[in-house]
Design a protein around this motif. Structure first.
Motif, PDB file in Angstrom:
ATOM      1  N   GLY A 172       0.789  -1.288   0.013  1.00 37.57           N
ATOM      2  CA  GLY A 172      -0.118   0.046  -0.058  1.00 37.57           C
ATOM      3  C   GLY A 172       0.840   1.200   0.048  1.00 37.57           C
ATOM      4  N   ALA A 173       2.014   1.307   0.601  1.00 41.15           N
ATOM      5  CA  ALA A 173       2.835   2.412   0.721  1.00 41.15           C
ATOM      6  C   ALA A 173       3.364   3.012  -0.636  1.00 41.15           C
ATOM      7  CB  ALA A 173       3.962   2.358   1.675  1.00 41.15           C
ATOM      8  N   SER A 174       3.817   1.768  -1.299  1.00 40.33           N
ATOM      9  CA  SER A 174       4.206   2.138  -2.681  1.00 40.33           C
ATOM     10  C   SER A 174       3.106   2.556  -3.678  1.00 40.33           C
ATOM     11  CB  SER A 174       5.004   0.961  -3.358  1.00 40.33           C
ATOM     12  OG  SER A 174       4.418  -0.329  -3.386  1.00 40.33           O
ATOM     13  N   ILE A 175       2.000   1.841  -3.555  1.00 43.58           N
ATOM     14  CA  ILE A 175       0.882   2.292  -4.318  1.00 43.58           C
ATOM     15  C   ILE A 175       0.396   3.961  -3.792  1.00 43.58           C
ATOM     16  CG2 ILE A 175      -1.669   1.964  -4.662  1.00 43.58           C
ATOM     17  CD1 ILE A 175      -0.963  -1.163  -4.577  1.00 43.58           C
ATOM     18  N   TYR A 197      -5.894   1.680   2.456  1.00 42.65           N
ATOM     19  CA  TYR A 197      -6.419   2.086   1.370  1.00 42.65           C
ATOM     20  C   TYR A 197      -7.503   1.217   0.947  1.00 42.65           C
ATOM     21  CZ  TYR A 197      -3.855   5.245  -1.691  1.00 42.65           C
ATOM     22  OH  TYR A 197      -3.509   6.370  -2.184  1.00 42.65           O
ATOM     23  N   THR A 198      -7.811  -0.150   1.329  1.00 44.23           N
ATOM     24  CA  THR A 198      -8.699  -0.987   1.100  1.00 44.23           C
ATOM     25  C   THR A 198     -10.191  -0.627   1.506  1.00 44.23           C
ATOM     26  OG1 THR A 198      -8.022  -2.246   3.115  1.00 44.23           O
ATOM     27  CG2 THR A 198      -7.235  -3.140   1.194  1.00 44.23           C
ATOM     28  N   ILE A 199     -10.082   0.140   2.806  1.00 40.56           N
ATOM     29  CA  ILE A 199     -11.298   0.622   3.072  1.00 40.56           C
ATOM     30  C   ILE A 199     -11.836   1.812   2.323  1.00 40.56           C
ATOM     31  CG2 ILE A 199     -12.470   1.771   4.970  1.00 40.56           C
ATOM     32  CD1 ILE A 199     -11.136   0.297   6.979  1.00 40.56           C
ATOM     33  N   ASN A 240      -3.662   9.697   1.929  1.00 37.38           N
ATOM     34  CA  ASN A 240      -3.343   9.194   0.654  1.00 37.38           C
ATOM     35  C   ASN A 240      -4.513   9.730  -0.305  1.00 37.38           C
ATOM     36  OD1 ASN A 240      -0.585   8.081   1.231  1.00 37.38           O
ATOM     37  ND2 ASN A 240      -1.524   6.259   1.898  1.00 37.38           N
ATOM     38  N   PRO A 241      -4.156  10.020  -1.615  1.00 37.91           N
ATOM     39  CA  PRO A 241      -5.168  10.149  -2.651  1.00 37.91           C
ATOM     40  C   PRO A 241      -5.635   9.046  -3.112  1.00 37.91           C
ATOM     41  CG  PRO A 241      -3.205  10.501  -3.555  1.00 37.91           C
ATOM     42  CD  PRO A 241      -2.712  10.202  -2.352  1.00 37.91           C
ATOM     43  N   ALA A 245      -9.930  -8.825   1.688  1.00 42.80           N
ATOM     44  CA  ALA A 245      -8.720  -8.739   0.811  1.00 42.80           C
ATOM     45  C   ALA A 245      -7.617  -8.472   1.706  1.00 42.80           C
ATOM     46  CB  ALA A 245      -8.905  -7.868  -0.052  1.00 42.80           C
ATOM     47  N   ALA A 246      -6.296  -8.926   1.307  1.00 41.28           N
ATOM     48  CA  ALA A 246      -5.197  -8.896   1.924  1.00 41.28           C
ATOM     49  C   ALA A 246      -3.895  -9.240   0.945  1.00 41.28           C
ATOM     50  CB  ALA A 246      -5.016  -9.343   3.187  1.00 41.28           C
TER      51      ALA A 246
END
Length: 433
Positions: A16-19, A334-336, A220-221, A251-252
């Motif tokens: 998630g951080a790189s995304i 980000y998933t939420i 994050n956007p 999801a994970a």
């Protein structure tokens, strides 16, 4: 001449951080006058705004060697193999200051930089450029002695030490040594730190490492043109999922990762099937991520595998009736955000930054931390006892007003202007805002 910003990230698509870093650069390029680009250790996409530090055969071998070297180094200290990825020593890294992306930038913006990309020595080299540094904290690592999430431990308030992740904790253990190295290089830096959630910002403000530096909170956007509602019938048809069931989505990246809380989810489902046996005919599960070795679940499950295409991920969220996130440690997932943008209410534990996203009873439901019983209640309430259409509308609207690309791009543009202004006044005026 527009302000030039270079973002630095270990990868462009792993986690998630790189995304988040890639999505921020995309938002800046679309909705701000800034010139932005990304320098990564490992490039796996074809994005022209991203450059790999060294994409040659030898460069890739060196990258692998640094990654392996750090993991081997840590093995001598770690308390348990289960915690292998919970701690990073940052002893191996590379000097990136000669790269054109770094040399031409007016602002250097760090994101997740572990796994052999930037060490404390590498950070020192960036400080020596005298360029203002912004560091988006995707977890606690920037202000701890090595762990990414400290849980209930608050040793980061002082100097770390007596670390629960280490085999032989003491006042001068590896976490204390890393803290000392970080303090030495961070104190003189022209550094502004950004937390992706208010929860993380509040933890950072208590840390000894960041007491001289500005701390702000900017999420994050998200691209709400990609993550948008698709009519459920169409989404389910495209994914070959049943039309007339309540679908609960989990999801994970690694479903079996302990901190993702799948065991609590499984127990909540077992409780649900026992307390409400009629749901066995009404509910099915959808799971995406690495799912090898999962034990039998009380409801039929559809495994979508590891999804990387954003449009297909958005379809999975749209197809679901509810998204569940039983994580035990989270920043601002980000998933939420993605599920909400697709009009799907979410259920999660009241921990970390999760309650900043989920407004209980408004766009989803919160459960008592580590309580599978309350997680079961929250799931049942969302599916059977709520104004479901209102939950869906509220979820989408919150993302549009607080997390959409134009909103976050404007906030970062304002931050960069402030950072450049403060960099002209030395020494830095520390503040926590």
């Amino acid at each position: 001449m527009p302000t030039s910003v270079t973002l630095l990230s270990t990868s462009d698509n792993m986690g998630g951080a790189s995304i988040g870093a890639v999505r921020l650069q995309q938002a800046l390029s679309r909705y701000s006058p800034l010139y932005s680009q990304i320098l990564v250790q490992e490039k796996n996409t074809q994005n022209p705004a991203i450059a790999a530090l060294d994409d040659s055969w030898l460069g890739k071998k060196k990258t692998l060697a640094r990654f392996a070297g750090e993991r081997l180094y840590l093995k001598a200290y770690e308390a348990s193999k289960k915690q292998h990825w919970a701690f990073d020593p940052a002893v191996l890294g590379v000097d990136v200051t000669e790269h054109p992306f770094v040399q031409k930038a007016q602002i250097l913006h760090l994101h997740w930089i572990n796994h052999g990309f930037l060490s404390t020595q590498s950070f020192q080299k960036l400080v020596e450029t005298q360029k203002p540094l912004v560091w988006t904290m995707h977890d606690m690592w920037p202000f701890t002695g090595g762990c990414h999430h400290s849980g209930e431990c608050d040793h980061f308030i002082n100097k770390c030490g007596n670390c629960k992740f280490l085999r032989y904790p003491s006042e001068v253990d590896l976490s204390n040594q890393i803290w000392e190295r970080k303090q030495k290089v961070m104190d003189p830096a022209h550094l502004t730190t950004v937390a992706c959630s208010d929860w993380l910002a509040n933890r950072a403000r208590r840390s000894s490492l960041l007491k001289k530096h500005t701390i702000v909170s900017i999420p994050n956007p998200l691209d709400t043109d990609v993550f948008k509602p698709t009519e459920k019938k169409a989404a389910r048809w495209k994914l070959n999922l049943p039309q007339h069931k309540h679908l609960i989505l989990f999801a994970a990246m690694r479903v079996d990762a302990p901190m993702k809380g799948f065991s609590y989810f499984k127990e909540a489902l077992e409780r649900l099937a026992t307390a409400h046996p009629e749901t066995k005919e009404q509910i099915e599960l959808v799971i995406f991520g690495q799912t090898e070795g999962l034990s039998k679940l009380p409801y039929p499950a559809h495994h979508l595998g590891r999804l990387s295409n954003p449009e297909r991920i958005a379809l999975a969220y749209s197809a679901a009736s509810v998204f569940v996130i039983p994580s035990l440690e989270e920043n601002l997932p980000y998933t939420i955000m993605e599920a909400m943008a697709c009009g799907t209410p979410s259920v999660g534990f009241n921990i970390g930054g999760i309650p900043e996203l989920i407004d209980d009873g408004v766009n989803g439901a919160l459960a008592e931390y580590r309580s599978s019983e309350d997680l079961m209640r929250a799931l049942y309430q969302t599916l059977y006892q709520s104004d479901y259409e209102s939950l869906r509308r509220n979820a989408r609207q919150k993302v549009l007003t607080q997390y959409a690309e134009p909103v976050i791009a404007r906030r970062y543009q304002t931050l960069y202007e402030d950072v450049l202004g403060r960099s002209k006044r030395k020494p830095l005026e520390g503040s926590n805002t």
